[in-house]
Scaffold this motif. Sequence first.
Motif, PDB file in Angstrom:
ATOM      1  N   ARG B 127     -79.856 -61.404  16.111  1.00 40.70           N
ATOM      2  CA  ARG B 127     -80.663 -61.906  14.808  1.00 40.70           C
ATOM      3  C   ARG B 127     -80.464 -63.327  14.845  1.00 40.70           C
ATOM      4  N   SER B 128     -78.820 -63.767  14.817  1.00 40.08           N
ATOM      5  CA  SER B 128     -78.363 -65.084  14.601  1.00 40.08           C
ATOM      6  C   SER B 128     -78.629 -66.185  15.864  1.00 40.08           C
ATOM      7  N   PHE B 129     -78.570 -65.527  16.939  1.00 42.48           N
ATOM      8  CA  PHE B 129     -79.136 -66.221  18.261  1.00 42.48           C
ATOM      9  C   PHE B 129     -80.645 -66.664  17.711  1.00 42.48           C
ATOM     10  N   GLY B 130     -81.561 -65.646  17.637  1.00 41.93           N
ATOM     11  CA  GLY B 130     -82.854 -66.166  17.294  1.00 41.93           C
ATOM     12  C   GLY B 130     -82.850 -67.046  16.209  1.00 41.93           C
ATOM     13  N   ARG B 131     -82.227 -67.034  15.059  1.00 41.96           N
ATOM     14  CA  ARG B 131     -82.363 -68.057  14.009  1.00 41.96           C
ATOM     15  C   ARG B 131     -82.070 -69.521  14.463  1.00 41.96           C
ATOM     16  N   ALA B 132     -80.709 -69.466  15.310  1.00 47.08           N
ATOM     17  CA  ALA B 132     -80.171 -70.609  15.943  1.00 47.08           C
ATOM     18  C   ALA B 132     -81.255 -71.414  16.782  1.00 47.08           C
ATOM     19  N   PHE B 133     -82.045 -70.400  17.512  1.00 51.73           N
ATOM     20  CA  PHE B 133     -82.867 -70.965  18.520  1.00 51.73           C
ATOM     21  C   PHE B 133     -84.299 -71.833  17.822  1.00 51.73           C
TER      22      PHE B 133
END
Lengths: 474, 168
Positions: B127-133
Motif C-alpha cells: 500500500r505505501s509503495f503504491g502511495r509513494a509511486f
Amino acid sequence: MSFESLLLMRHELVLLLAIVLLLIAEIGTNDSQKSIISPLAIILFALHTIVGFLPLQEGSLFGGMFNTTNIVATMKNILNLGVLIILLQSWKWLNATENRVKVSEFYIVLFSTLLGMFYMISAGDFLMFYIGLEIATIPLAALAAFNRHENKSAEAGIKLLLSSALSSGILLYGISMIYGTTGSIYFAEISQSFKGFEPIQVMAMIFFFSGMAFKISLVPFHLWTADVYEGAPVSITSYLSVISKGAAAFVFMIILFTVFKLFTPVWQDMMTAIAILTMTIGNLFALRQNNLKRYLAFSSIAQAGFILLGIISGTATGMATVVYFILIYIFSNLSAFGVVSIISAYTGKDSISDLNGMYKTNPKLSLALTLALFSLAGIPPVAGFFGKFFLFTAAAEKDFYILVLIALLNTIVSLYYYLMPVKAMFINKSESPIAYFKTDKISQLGLAISIIGMVVIGFASPVYEKILSFCFGI
Amino acid sequence: MNVIFFYIIAAAILGFSILSVTSRKILRAATFLLFVLISTAALYFLLQVHFLAAVQLMVYAGGIAVLIIFSILLTSNVDFTFEKIDWKKQVFSGLLALGGAAITILTLLQFNFNSLVTKQTVTPDIRSFGRAFLSYGDGGFVLPFEVITVLLLAAMVAAIMVAKKSKQ
C-alpha cells in the motif's frame, strides 16, 4: 502543487507533445502521405525551440526531483538550437528512398533522447538523473544502427550499447555507494551529509566520474568513440558528438559543483591528469586519420579535454565559459559535420583525400568547411578563438598554469591537423576532384545558421555576459 | 541462523555468477544467470523486503531470463561454443578483476555502516509503495514513474526502427 506550476517543465512538456503528435501522425498516414512527416517534425521542433526562449521562472517541482533555473533553461535552449540544425542537415539523407520508411521513428527516437537529456540536466536527485541518462542513451544505440544492413552501422549500434551499459553499471555502483552511506538520493541532502573525505564516498565519486567520462568520451574511456562515430550515419554522429556530449558535460559540471563540492581538491587532481591525457591523445590520434568521421571523432575527444579546463576551475566564470564554449562548439562542429554530411549524402565520399582540389569545383562548401575548422582550431576571427581563450582564462584564474600551458601546446598541434583538410581542398591537386553539385535549400539553411552562429557569437559579448549572470560556482 | 543463510545465498550468487561468465556454451551461461537472479531474490526475502523479492522473481527471473533464453534459441546456434581465451589474457584480466575487487572491498570495510541513522520514510508494504509511486510531494515518485514510460516508449519505437524492413 497548482496546475500552473507544471509550466516550469515547459521544455519537456512541449517536446513530449511533439513526440506524441509525431506518433499520431505516423499512425494516421498511409505510405503516400509519409512525406509530410519530415516538415511536420521540423516545424514542431522549431516551435519548441522558440517556446524555449520565452522567459521562464526558476523553481522546483515534485518534491525537488525537478529543478529549473536560468542556467538550466539556457543549457536546454543551446541543445535545442543544435538539434534544430542537425534536423535541417539530415533532411537530404533522411529523405533518400532507402531511409524514407523509417523517417517518423527517427524523429520520435531522436526527440525522446533529447527529452531524456532535459530531465537529466534538470534532475534534483540521482534517480531522475539516472533515468534521464538512460533515456538519452539506450534509444541512441538504435539510431546508430539506423543503416543496420551495413555492418559498420550495426557494429556502431552494438558498441554504443555495450560500452554505455558498462559505464552505466560503474556509475550506478557509485550512486549506490552514495545512497548506502548517506541514505538519500536528493542532491541537496547528499551534499549536506558529506562530512569529510570518507574513502568510500571518494570512491563513489570516482565511479561517478568514470561513468560520466565514458559519456563525454574522455581518455582513457574513449575507445568506443571512433568506431561508433565512423559507423553511425553522419547525422547521428554529429548528434553524439555535440548534443550528447554537451548535455553530459553540463550535468557533469552541475553535479560536481553541487553534490561533490566537498571533494573539489580530489576531482580537480583527477581532472588535471585526465584533461592532459584527453587533449594530447585526442590530438595525436587525430593526426593520423584519413576518414573524415574518425578524424572529427578524435577532434571531438580533444575538444572534450578543453571543456574540462573550464569545469576544473569550479567558479561561476568557469561554468559560464563551459556553457559558452559548448554553444560555440555546437555551431562550429555542426558546420564541419554539415559539410561532411552534404558531401557524403551527394557523393558517398568521406575521406580527407577525397577533398583534394574541392575548392575548384565546390568553392562555397570548401569555404564553409574552412571556417568551421578555423573555429575548431581557435583561429581569431571566428568564435572558436574566444571560446578557447575564455576557457584558458578560467583555468588560469585558479592557478592551473601547467595545465593551461599544455593546453596551449595542444592547440598548436591541433592547428596542424585542422589545416590538413584545408590544404587538401585549396592546394592539393587531384585528377578527379568531387564534381560540382547543387546543394538543396534545406541543407543550405542548416549550414547557414551554424556558420552565422559561429561568426556572430564571437563578437556578441552580451551572449557571454548573459550566461555569466546565470552561473554559479562552488 | 540468518547469518548462515546469508552466507549460503551469497556463495550461491557468487558461484553462479562466475559460472555464468566462464561458461563457454551460451545457453548454459543464460541458465546460470537465471540462478543468480533467483538467489538474489532469496537475499531480498532474507532481508524481509517482500515486495522487492517478488518483483525480482517475477520481472528478472520470470521475465527477463526467459526472454534471454528465448532470444538465444531463436537467433543463434545453441551448440555454438566460445573459443578458448589464451592464458595470458586470462591471467591478466583475472589479476585486474581481483585487484579491483580487493580495493573496493577494503574501502567498503573501512566505513562504519552502523553509525548511520536510518530514516525510514516508507514502511515496506504494498500500500505505501503504491502511495509513494503516485504522490507528487516530498518523497513522492510520480515523476520518475512517468518518465520511465517515455523510456519504454522510446525503446519500443527504437526496436521497431531496427527491426523494420526497408521496401525496395
